[in-house]
Design a protein around this motif. Structure first.
Motif, PDB file in Angstrom:
ATOM      1  N   TYR A   1      44.434  56.648  18.441  1.00 42.27           N
ATOM      2  CA  TYR A   1      45.346  55.518  18.567  1.00 42.27           C
ATOM      3  C   TYR A   1      45.177  54.601  17.352  1.00 42.27           C
TER       4      TYR A   1
ATOM      5  N   LEU B   1      33.450  58.318  13.941  1.00 44.13           N
ATOM      6  CA  LEU B   1      32.940  57.869  12.651  1.00 44.13           C
ATOM      7  C   LEU B   1      32.122  58.973  11.991  1.00 44.13           C
TER       8      LEU B   1
ATOM      9  N   ARG C   1      37.359  49.847   9.646  1.00 47.45           N
ATOM     10  CA  ARG C   1      36.472  48.683   9.531  1.00 47.45           C
ATOM     11  C   ARG C   1      35.009  49.101   9.480  1.00 47.45           C
ATOM     12  N   SER C   2      34.689  50.244  10.117  1.00 49.11           N
ATOM     13  CA  SER C   2      33.304  50.680  10.215  1.00 49.11           C
ATOM     14  C   SER C   2      32.863  51.505   9.018  1.00 49.11           C
TER      15      SER C   2
ATOM     16  N   HIS D   1      32.563  57.470  21.858  1.00 47.32           N
ATOM     17  CA  HIS D   1      33.746  58.016  21.219  1.00 47.32           C
ATOM     18  C   HIS D   1      33.874  57.534  19.781  1.00 47.32           C
ATOM     19  N   SER D   2      33.774  56.212  19.595  1.00 43.07           N
ATOM     20  CA  SER D   2      34.001  55.671  18.256  1.00 43.07           C
ATOM     21  C   SER D   2      32.883  56.082  17.301  1.00 43.07           C
ATOM     22  N   ASP D   3      31.630  56.129  17.811  1.00 47.31           N
ATOM     23  CA  ASP D   3      30.532  56.579  16.966  1.00 47.31           C
ATOM     24  C   ASP D   3      30.767  58.026  16.554  1.00 47.31           C
TER      25      ASP D   3
ATOM     26  N   PRO E   1      33.717  57.897  26.267  1.00 43.91           N
ATOM     27  CA  PRO E   1      34.421  56.931  25.421  1.00 43.91           C
ATOM     28  C   PRO E   1      33.497  55.950  24.710  1.00 43.91           C
ATOM     29  N   GLN E   2      32.395  55.579  25.381  1.00 43.72           N
ATOM     30  CA  GLN E   2      31.500  54.621  24.752  1.00 43.72           C
ATOM     31  C   GLN E   2      31.001  55.161  23.417  1.00 43.72           C
TER      32      GLN E   2
ATOM     33  N   GLU F   1      48.694  40.962  26.692  1.00 44.61           N
ATOM     34  CA  GLU F   1      48.056  41.721  25.613  1.00 44.61           C
ATOM     35  C   GLU F   1      47.745  40.830  24.416  1.00 44.61           C
TER      36      GLU F   1
ATOM     37  N   ALA G   1      44.588  51.474  17.075  1.00 48.24           N
ATOM     38  CA  ALA G   1      43.439  50.565  17.173  1.00 48.24           C
ATOM     39  C   ALA G   1      42.138  51.326  16.922  1.00 48.24           C
ATOM     40  N   GLU G   2      42.107  52.605  17.275  1.00 46.21           N
ATOM     41  CA  GLU G   2      40.906  53.402  17.021  1.00 46.21           C
ATOM     42  C   GLU G   2      40.759  53.703  15.530  1.00 46.21           C
TER      43      GLU G   2
ATOM     44  N   LEU H   1      39.488  50.564  13.906  1.00 42.55           N
ATOM     45  CA  LEU H   1      38.046  50.392  14.093  1.00 42.55           C
ATOM     46  C   LEU H   1      37.277  51.284  13.128  1.00 42.55           C
TER      47      LEU H   1
END
Lengths: 449, 449
Positions: free
Chosen positions: A37, A14, A46-47, A9-11, A6-7, A247, A39-40, A43
């Motif tokens: 999701y 992208l 935004r990236s 994951h976002s990279d 997961p760490q 939340e 929120a993903e 992100l």
């Protein structure tokens, strides 16, 4: 393919999206988005540099737009809204609950906002729009699901079952009297483990509810200190108007932390990382301008001693050492105070004790480092008195830095100015001016005699 | 007396406790403590100078010690432990659930820890002690309350009722197969709104559980991005070993934010604000020493141009301007990258786009400010060429600052070094050296010819 950690994951997301867009593999990109999701996706948007961002937005499924826009804020969101048709925006807003909808439509053009408001059943949106975003009212959702205190456990369970759908994050219910007047909260765990005939009023916790106009930072503090999961929000008459859950508090804490880090460099969390160059340059220019004033003030101080430097050039070589060490020592104290103020750890009651401690630390380090620095300088320029002047200036500047590091943020806090934003500049002004003044001043007095 | 606003609440508590202790009104102080939540008492203890802190600790009710110590960490907690009898410590530890107990006894002396371990029923503590505090294992509680997938809604409700007490923060249940093997999660809201005869296995969400060894930062990211309230933790064999809730994640986020702010000034969140002066001084000295190296490096660069400064003293007056503006511009970029890395917003996929953007911003601001600075300097010293040298150096330094602001944190991140800790020092080294070198270098080439 092994599933990425997961760490990463976002990279990984992208990189994959950029590849898809570069290769025109829009179908793949859409499929990939579908697995994420909101929120993903937020992100990811935004990236992405703006051209990629808008190309990706074009292929977004309209039904995912609402939650994704809700997970964004500031410039990035406004940019995406500008790249979306009015019809899609109205549909996106209507996917959201009143609070998120109110937050989103605030960024819409007035025409589109009117269209959302005109839809049936949006009277709750109008109420949500009337609350201040920086208070509990702007944070709460309106799904309080209140029950009466005089019903039994069994009646409550039957009532809940009749709801058919219920918020998954409903850990407790708000207990009300007639007219929705707040009485207390009862956790679902308590309801589930109590006898069927027990009255809810005997099970409830009667701790005070949160008033509608409480600032969000206070709400966050209460949640953190009391380990709350949710809490009712009441108006001035004690009527239940909504509910805040952990939340939302998490978002507040994340934003506060973000703000603290960015504002110390004169930056704003609402800004887009990939804003146009000229827009970013203009924003940063303001901060550079403020600091230029500081820099020229320091230059002016040095200028007062031009004649001294003209005779002893070594002073020009060594003078940044005093200013820079003062700046570092002062910023350590400043950082502790800014954080202490934010966490309510420092206040007028203990400020004097802390000031005294920091002054002592500054004096100790001033003495220790002044000896070291004096020896280095004396050896470098084969000039003992020069070293002594440097050491003396260090002691003065590190002591003053400690005092400034405590008093500047306390003063700003008292005046209602964010110490994280203005504290650093003011501190540097002090440590630069005192640093140059003490070193060059001591040299003028003792070396030119 | 009007009840204070919560924002001022902690300041008010602090003032009151200090007054009580000063007046020897220990009974009042104890009564006041009694009205506070453990996290509030913890904040109070952290905010008190050590002599007050230990006097207050002495009058603490032993039954409140456990939760209060659990809400503290680092030096403050260790100091309090040293001021508590072994018997009280054993009792305090036994008030806590295994995870918090494991966290607390790690700070105990080995004798006292042994005593806690020898108590009956602490086999779960031994398990908790075996987990790494930086992973999901160290974060989880062991109260997963698993249910079997083949039971019905009604059977589940009967089972829950039989529990008599249930964690108030139990928003969902973990569903397991034989041998506690993880199958999924089912929210209590779903159970409450489903028909009595429905099988749990048809209601559950089968999203993956969190592996025991997942780093806490990843756990936090998953909770934030997926809006989770709780999640099961499994071991390598897929057996459910515990549960993590949003409350623990909140602590992680708070600590991360704290760490980011403090480490940028070479500070550590484990340290006591009121540590003894010599202890604090020694810690800060390390950071000052690192920065002294930077400062002397800058001095050395200036020293290379002693002959030039000897001829044109105005250079000494103006040189801090170039270095300081470079430092400010670079730290803006650095701050954005450090934050972007922490939020997974910047990675190798978009680093080049961002670098290009920052270089452009640096160049634009370099040009704009170099013109302004050049004019000021030219007017001040009635020396046009001097102003031009200053302006030229500004453009060079602001462009280099942008590059360093992007590349330094990316490099540190890749090497596994915390960019928030080391980034600022390295950046300042670059902007100081390049600032002085470019200004004095240009002056040597063009003004002394």
């Amino acid at each position: 393919m092994p599933s990425p950690r997961p760490q990463d994951h976002s990279d990984f997301n992208l990189q994959q999206i950029i590849n898809d867009l570069d290769n025109g593999a829009l179908y793949d990109a859409r499929g990939h988005l579908h697995s994420l999701y909101p929120a993903e996706i937020a992100l990811l948007l935004r990236s992405l540099p703006t051209d990629y961002r808008y190309r990706l937005w074009k292929i977004m499924a309209p039904e995912a737009m609402g939650e994704t826009l809700a997970a964004l804020h500031g410039e990035v969101r406004i940019g995406l809204i500008e790249h979306t048709s009015g019809t899609d925006l109205v549909a996106a807003a209507n996917q959201l609950e009143p609070r998120d909808m109110a937050d989103l439509v605030a960024d819409f053009s007035s025409e589109v906002r009117e269209k959302v408001l005109k839809k049936d059943g949006n009277s709750r949106l109008e109420a949500a729009l009337s609350y201040d975003g920086h208070t509990a009212g702007g944070l709460m959702s309106m799904d309080a699901l209140p029950i009466r205190g005089d019903v039994t456990v069994d009646e409550t369970l039957a009532y809940l079952r009749a709801q058919k759908t219920m918020q998954a994050n409903m850990d407790s219910l708000v207990v009300v009297a007639r007219n929705n007047r707040y009485l207390g909260m009862v956790s679902i765990a308590t309801i589930l483990t109590s006898d069927a005939e027990t009255r809810i009023s005997t099970l409830m916790d009667t701790a005070e509810a949160i008033p509608l106009n409480m600032p969000v930072a206070e709400v966050a503090t209460i949640f953190e200190q009391r380990n709350l999961l949710s809490k009712a929000v009441i108006d001035e008459q004690g009527i239940v108007v909504g509910r805040i859950t952990l939340e939302e508090v998490l978002d507040v804490i994340r934003e506060e932390a973000d703000h603290a880090i960015l504002s110390s460099a004169g930056l704003d969390e609402e800004h887009d990382l990939f804003a146009p160059v000229l827009v970013s340059a203009r924003r940063r220019a303001v901060w550079l301008g403020v600091n230029l004033f500081t820099a020229f003030l320091a230059s002016w101080v040095i200028g007062l001693f031009e004649a001294t430097i003209d005779q002893i050039v070594a002073l020009a070589v060594l003078m940044p050492v005093v200013a820079s060490m003062g700046g570092i020592a002062g910023s350590q104290t400043l950082t502790l105070v800014i954080r202490g103020l934010a966490l309510h750890q420092i206040s007028s009651s203990n400020a004097m004790s802390f000031l005294f401690k920091e002054m002592s630390v500054g004096a100790v380090n001033g003495i220790v480092w002044s000896i070291i620095v004096a020896m280095i300088a004396a050896a470098w320029f084969s000039n003992g008195p020069l070293g002594m002047m440097l050491g003396g200036a260090m002691i003065i500047n590190l002591s003053c830095a400690a005092i400034a590091g405590v008093l500047i943020p306390l003063f700003l806090h008292k005046k209602g100015i964010d110490p994280a934003l203005a504290g650093g500049v003011l501190l540097t002004t002090v440590t630069d001016v005192i640093g140059f003044m003490s070193f060059l001043g001591l040299a003028t007095i003792f070396l030119l005699a």
